[in-house]
Design an enzyme around this catalytic site. Structure first.
Site, mmCIF file in Angstrom:
data_model
loop_
_atom_site.group_PDB
_atom_site.id
_atom_site.type_symbol
_atom_site.label_atom_id
_atom_site.label_comp_id
_atom_site.label_asym_id
_atom_site.label_seq_id
_atom_site.Cartn_x
_atom_site.Cartn_y
_atom_site.Cartn_z
ATOM 1 N N GLU A 9 -1.642 -6.521 8.070
ATOM 2 C CA GLU A 9 -0.354 -7.092 8.823
ATOM 3 C C GLU A 9 -0.724 -7.737 9.008
ATOM 4 O OE1 GLU A 9 2.791 -6.936 7.709
ATOM 5 O OE2 GLU A 9 2.870 -4.599 7.634
ATOM 6 N N HIS B 75 0.969 -1.614 -0.341
ATOM 7 C CA HIS B 75 -0.324 -0.138 -0.422
ATOM 8 C C HIS B 75 0.542 1.297 -0.493
ATOM 9 C CE1 HIS B 75 0.428 0.909 4.287
ATOM 10 N NE2 HIS B 75 0.362 -0.023 3.793
#
Length: 164
Positions: free
Chosen positions: A88, A15
């Protein structure tokens, strides 16, 4: 007759930059918004990624990944699938701290964890090994669902490091 399924191909990116990235804070599974620089990064990536053939986007469902996908997909206009297994690492009680804070507050525990390799496991979080297994399963299922396709995966630095 043994017929092989067509190969699924993945392109994996992290990202764009977030506020916590710029502050060097551990985000884990928490979120912070993209910075103006991150928005520009994602816009530029969308423009650059047009020169490749993509069939769809598969993304973490974290807000920062979805914001990145939104900006990239303004250029690509592809179907998007979200998968929470691409999140994550869960950093537990270390979330929102900086590495400098952790070294100052829990130097011995940080040192032990840094030597743990795949068994790295932040207090109250998850191990790198479990993160690898969940993201691996997400990609294997995607390959089975979309054989022969080329899929852009938008995920996180920890995911990319575990797959490398």
């Amino acid at each position: 007759m043994n017929r092989q399924r067509p190969t699924c191909r993945f392109g994996v990116i992290r990202h764009a930059e977030t506020v916590w990235n710029s502050e060097k804070r551990i985000q884990g599974q928490q979120d912070s918004p993209l910075t103006p620089r991150g928005e520009l990064q994602a816009d530029r990536w969308g423009w650059a990624l047009q020169s490749f053939r993509w069939d769809r986007i598969l993304s973490s469902d974290a807000g920062r990944a979805m914001a990145t996908v939104g900006r990239i997909n303004a250029h690509l206009k592809l179907p998007v699938a979200l998968d929470p297994r691409l999140r994550e690492l869960d950093w537990g009680r270390w979330t929102a701290k900086t590495i400098a804070q952790l070294r100052a507050e829990e130097a011995d525990l940080v040192a032990v964890q840094e030597r743990a390799g795949w068994d790295f496991h932040p207090p109250g979080g998850e191990s790198r090994r479990s993160q690898l297994e969940r993201c691996r399963q997400a990609l294997l299922e995607a390959a089975g669902a979309w054989p022969g396709q080329t899929i852009l995966v938008v995920a996180h630095g920890g995911i990319i490091r575990s797959l490398a």
